[in-house]
Design a protein around this motif. Structure first.
Motif, PDB file in Angstrom:
ATOM      1  N   GLY A  99      88.106  27.655  34.703  1.00 57.26           N
ATOM      2  CA  GLY A  99      87.040  26.679  34.885  1.00 57.26           C
ATOM      3  C   GLY A  99      86.992  25.658  33.764  1.00 57.26           C
ATOM      4  O   GLY A  99      87.529  25.865  32.671  1.00 57.26           O
ATOM      5  N   TYR A 100      86.325  24.520  34.038  1.00 58.05           N
ATOM      6  CA  TYR A 100      86.192  23.475  33.031  1.00 58.05           C
ATOM      7  C   TYR A 100      85.020  23.723  32.088  1.00 58.05           C
ATOM      8  O   TYR A 100      84.974  23.154  30.989  1.00 58.05           O
ATOM      9  N   LEU A 101      84.058  24.551  32.508  1.00 61.54           N
ATOM     10  CA  LEU A 101      82.889  24.824  31.683  1.00 61.54           C
ATOM     11  C   LEU A 101      83.054  26.077  30.843  1.00 61.54           C
ATOM     12  O   LEU A 101      82.517  26.170  29.738  1.00 61.54           O
ATOM     13  N   PHE A 102      83.760  27.063  31.355  1.00 58.36           N
ATOM     14  CA  PHE A 102      83.961  28.316  30.643  1.00 58.36           C
ATOM     15  C   PHE A 102      85.445  28.676  30.672  1.00 58.36           C
ATOM     16  O   PHE A 102      86.184  28.261  31.562  1.00 58.36           O
ATOM     17  N   GLY A 103      85.851  29.487  29.706  1.00 62.89           N
ATOM     18  CA  GLY A 103      87.249  29.888  29.625  1.00 62.89           C
ATOM     19  C   GLY A 103      88.065  28.901  28.814  1.00 62.89           C
ATOM     20  O   GLY A 103      87.558  27.893  28.302  1.00 62.89           O
ATOM     21  N   ALA A 104      89.348  29.189  28.671  1.00 63.54           N
ATOM     22  CA  ALA A 104      90.253  28.331  27.911  1.00 63.54           C
ATOM     23  C   ALA A 104      91.681  28.549  28.395  1.00 63.54           C
ATOM     24  O   ALA A 104      92.013  29.623  28.903  1.00 63.54           O
ATOM     25  N   ALA A 105      92.497  27.520  28.263  1.00 63.94           N
ATOM     26  CA  ALA A 105      93.921  27.637  28.581  1.00 63.94           C
ATOM     27  C   ALA A 105      94.595  28.304  27.388  1.00 63.94           C
ATOM     28  O   ALA A 105      95.084  27.650  26.465  1.00 63.94           O
ATOM     29  N   CYS A 106      94.630  29.629  27.389  1.00 62.71           N
ATOM     30  CA  CYS A 106      95.039  30.401  26.218  1.00 62.71           C
ATOM     31  C   CYS A 106      96.537  30.280  25.942  1.00 62.71           C
ATOM     32  O   CYS A 106      97.358  30.242  26.868  1.00 62.71           O
ATOM     33  N   LYS A 107      96.853  30.224  24.667  1.00 61.96           N
ATOM     34  CA  LYS A 107      98.226  30.273  24.175  1.00 61.96           C
ATOM     35  C   LYS A 107      98.274  31.270  23.027  1.00 61.96           C
ATOM     36  O   LYS A 107      97.255  31.536  22.378  1.00 61.96           O
ATOM     37  N   VAL A 108      99.439  31.820  22.800  1.00 60.33           N
ATOM     38  CA  VAL A 108      99.581  32.789  21.712  1.00 60.33           C
ATOM     39  C   VAL A 108      99.236  32.104  20.381  1.00 60.33           C
ATOM     40  O   VAL A 108      99.740  31.022  20.078  1.00 60.33           O
ATOM     41  N   GLY A 109      98.373  32.726  19.614  1.00 61.24           N
ATOM     42  CA  GLY A 109      97.939  32.173  18.341  1.00 61.24           C
ATOM     43  C   GLY A 109      96.648  31.386  18.411  1.00 61.24           C
ATOM     44  O   GLY A 109      96.104  31.000  17.370  1.00 61.24           O
ATOM     45  N   MET A 110      96.133  31.136  19.620  1.00 62.81           N
ATOM     46  CA  MET A 110      94.896  30.370  19.759  1.00 62.81           C
ATOM     47  C   MET A 110      93.696  31.215  19.330  1.00 62.81           C
ATOM     48  O   MET A 110      93.589  32.381  19.681  1.00 62.81           O
ATOM     49  N   HIS A 111      92.789  30.601  18.585  1.00 66.26           N
ATOM     50  CA  HIS A 111      91.542  31.251  18.200  1.00 66.26           C
ATOM     51  C   HIS A 111      90.510  31.014  19.303  1.00 66.26           C
ATOM     52  O   HIS A 111      90.293  29.865  19.718  1.00 66.26           O
ATOM     53  N   VAL A 112      89.899  32.082  19.788  1.00 67.42           N
ATOM     54  CA  VAL A 112      88.975  31.993  20.912  1.00 67.42           C
ATOM     55  C   VAL A 112      87.678  32.719  20.588  1.00 67.42           C
ATOM     56  O   VAL A 112      87.596  33.517  19.651  1.00 67.42           O
ATOM     57  N   ILE A 113      86.644  32.400  21.387  1.00 67.49           N
ATOM     58  CA  ILE A 113      85.373  33.112  21.352  1.00 67.49           C
ATOM     59  C   ILE A 113      85.326  34.018  22.569  1.00 67.49           C
ATOM     60  O   ILE A 113      85.561  33.565  23.701  1.00 67.49           O
ATOM     61  N   VAL A 114      85.010  35.288  22.348  1.00 69.13           N
ATOM     62  CA  VAL A 114      85.012  36.284  23.413  1.00 69.13           C
ATOM     63  C   VAL A 114      83.597  36.799  23.647  1.00 69.13           C
ATOM     64  O   VAL A 114      82.900  37.163  22.688  1.00 69.13           O
ATOM     65  N   ILE A 115      83.165  36.777  24.918  1.00 69.97           N
ATOM     66  CA  ILE A 115      81.914  37.433  25.284  1.00 69.97           C
ATOM     67  C   ILE A 115      82.187  38.925  25.366  1.00 69.97           C
ATOM     68  O   ILE A 115      83.052  39.364  26.135  1.00 69.97           O
ATOM     69  N   GLN A 116      81.448  39.669  24.580  1.00 69.07           N
ATOM     70  CA  GLN A 116      81.727  41.097  24.467  1.00 69.07           C
ATOM     71  C   GLN A 116      80.464  41.898  24.744  1.00 69.07           C
ATOM     72  O   GLN A 116      79.433  41.682  24.107  1.00 69.07           O
ATOM     73  N   SER A 117      80.540  42.801  25.715  1.00 67.10           N
ATOM     74  CA  SER A 117      79.423  43.696  26.034  1.00 67.10           C
ATOM     75  C   SER A 117      79.901  45.133  25.840  1.00 67.10           C
ATOM     76  O   SER A 117      80.862  45.572  26.480  1.00 67.10           O
ATOM     77  N   VAL A 118      79.230  45.837  24.955  1.00 67.96           N
ATOM     78  CA  VAL A 118      79.614  47.204  24.619  1.00 67.96           C
ATOM     79  C   VAL A 118      78.484  48.147  24.996  1.00 67.96           C
ATOM     80  O   VAL A 118      77.341  47.955  24.577  1.00 67.96           O
ATOM     81  N   ALA A 119      78.804  49.153  25.810  1.00 70.21           N
ATOM     82  CA  ALA A 119      77.839  50.184  26.195  1.00 70.21           C
ATOM     83  C   ALA A 119      78.554  51.528  26.117  1.00 70.21           C
ATOM     84  O   ALA A 119      79.281  51.923  27.036  1.00 70.21           O
ATOM     85  N   GLY A 120      78.368  52.226  24.999  1.00 64.30           N
ATOM     86  CA  GLY A 120      79.076  53.489  24.797  1.00 64.30           C
ATOM     87  C   GLY A 120      80.559  53.245  24.624  1.00 64.30           C
ATOM     88  O   GLY A 120      80.985  52.467  23.761  1.00 64.30           O
ATOM     89  N   ASP A 121      81.356  53.875  25.460  1.00 66.12           N
ATOM     90  CA  ASP A 121      82.805  53.683  25.414  1.00 66.12           C
ATOM     91  C   ASP A 121      83.268  52.555  26.321  1.00 66.12           C
ATOM     92  O   ASP A 121      84.457  52.235  26.368  1.00 66.12           O
ATOM     93  N   THR A 122      82.332  51.976  27.068  1.00 64.79           N
ATOM     94  CA  THR A 122      82.681  50.904  28.002  1.00 64.79           C
ATOM     95  C   THR A 122      82.596  49.555  27.299  1.00 64.79           C
ATOM     96  O   THR A 122      81.588  49.227  26.666  1.00 64.79           O
ATOM     97  N   VAL A 123      83.672  48.777  27.422  1.00 63.56           N
ATOM     98  CA  VAL A 123      83.724  47.448  26.809  1.00 63.56           C
ATOM     99  C   VAL A 123      84.122  46.440  27.882  1.00 63.56           C
ATOM    100  O   VAL A 123      85.163  46.590  28.530  1.00 63.56           O
ATOM    101  N   ILE A 124      83.287  45.446  28.073  1.00 66.43           N
ATOM    102  CA  ILE A 124      83.560  44.370  29.032  1.00 66.43           C
ATOM    103  C   ILE A 124      83.706  43.073  28.251  1.00 66.43           C
ATOM    104  O   ILE A 124      82.802  42.699  27.487  1.00 66.43           O
TER     105      ILE A 124
END
Length: 397
Positions: A91-116
């Motif tokens: 998408g143009y609003l969210f996400g990124a055209a990732c390349k190796v070495g690119m610095h990104v921001i990750v949405i991270q949700s942690v609940a116990g051993d589950t990581v989304i």
């Protein structure tokens, strides 16, 4: 070297005292509990570096469809140092055209051993700070000491916007009253930094406040006459949530934003007028108030045209994408002129320009009163004290 404490306190006592009171106010206004609008428990935004592309979504024609599957090594958060497999949308609003070495921001949700996780965007923090630092450096290198003081004023205005205006509005204060207060405080600090604690600073500050208030008055008159209000903005559905939960006066946010948008141009024209009038007084210490007023108006008229164009072009540029869409769909001019978004842009541009134009005569009038030399009040000689009296005191030949 003996320090004159009395003069030092006289010069800096009031500014330092006002700054201390202002800081106490800032601390107090930010002590508020925010109403939770959405549940974000366990969700954080963390930094990471792309180490591997597992599945790319680039097509033969160069476009991207679907999602990328990538491996990101986390550099912050509870998963710091671990490599997580995640996705990045196209998408143009969210996400990124990732390349190796690119610095990104990750949405991270942690609940116990589950990581989304999911890639939110490219990490732009360092780029923002670098460009901001380069701008301040250029301002200081080219502007010298005045540029440094201008940079301090700019930083103060930014922090006042974040830590004064927004908290005041959130706590239920009038957005318009808060904007006027913000304009006064930031103008006083900026003008004092640039012009010192002087009559020129007082003239420019009062002229700026009058100018932004006149911008609001003109925009409000346009609003009443045209039926456009702060409830016609495109994001009103989201703002209604704040109105219902916190009682925020969302209808006034449009006009508060107008005041803040016009502040820079109005500040520019008032300081230019006040500085030019003070310089005229320095060059001619016997100038009359009438002549000083005329000189200030000549400078002010030159400033009106350029600063008015600045505001109108700024708001027109903000509507460029919408105007292009209207042009592409071949919408009739009558429909475009009567749409809410275009009407709001016109109201903002004209309202701000009115503020610039009307700030000039008020500033020049005030400057002709406060900046004129005392010798400008000329007294005509009494007829009885003419040449005859002077001759009487002269020695007899």
């Amino acid at each position: 070297m003996k320090v004159d404490v009395r003069n030092l306190l006289k010069r800096w006592g009031i500014p330092v005292g006002l700054l201390f009171v202002f800081m106490i106010f800032v601390i107090w206004i930010n002590q508020t509990n925010k109403t939770e609008l959405i549940n974000t428990t366990g969700q954080t935004f963390e930094k990471g570096v792309v180490t591997e592309i597992l599945e790319d979504n680039v097509q033969e024609d160069g476009t991207r469809i679907g999602e990328q599957k990538v491996v990101v090594k986390m550099t912050t958060g509870v998963k710091k140092g671990q490599e997580l497999e995640t996705t990045s949308s196209a998408g143009y609003l969210f996400g990124a055209a990732c390349k190796v070495g690119m610095h990104v921001i990750v949405i991270q949700s942690v609940a116990g051993d589950t990581v989304i996780t999911a890639v939110y965007a490219q990490d732009r923090e360092m780029i923002i700070f670098i460009f901001a630092a380069l701008y301040i450096a250029a301002l200081i290198l080219i502007g010298g000491w005045q540029g440094a003081k201008g940079a301090v004023g700019l930083i103060f205005t930014f922090f006042a916007m974040i830590f004064v205006e927004i908290p005041m509005v959130y706590r239920g204060y009038s957005p318009i009253g808060s904007a006027v207060f913000l304009c006064f405080v930031t103008t006083l600090v900026t003008m004092t930094l640039i012009g010192g604690w002087s009559k020129k600073t007082l003239v420019a500050t009062i002229g700026t406040v009058i100018g932004v208030v006149m911008a609001f008055v003109c925009a409000k008159c346009f609003s009443v006459a045209s039926g456009i209000s702060g409830w016609n903005v495109s994001n009103i559905e989201s703002l209604l949530t704040l109105w219902e939960t916190n009682g925020i006066r969302v209808g006034d946010l449009l006009f508060a934003g107008l005041l803040i948008s016009a502040l820079g141009a109005v500040m520019d024209v008032t300081m230019s007028a006040a500085s030019s009038m003070q310089e005229v007084v320095h060059q001619n210490s016997t100038i009359s108030r009438r002549e000083l007023f005329k000189a200030g108006m000549r400078v002010g008229r030159d400033m009106m045209g350029t600063d008015s164009n600045t505001l109108i072009l700024a708001f027109a540029g903000g509507s460029l994408a919408e105007l292009l869409l209207d042009y592409s769909y071949a919408l009739p001019a009558r429909q475009i002129l009567n749409s809410n978004n275009i009407g709001i842009a016109i109201m903002q541009g004209l309202g701000g320009s009115f503020g610039v134009v009307l700030a000039v005569p008020f500033t020049v009038l005030l400057g002709s009163i406060l900046l004129a030399p005392r010798t400008s009040i000329r007294l005509e000689p009494c007829p009885d004290l003419g040449e005859d009296d002077e001759d009487e005191d002269a020695p007899t030949p």
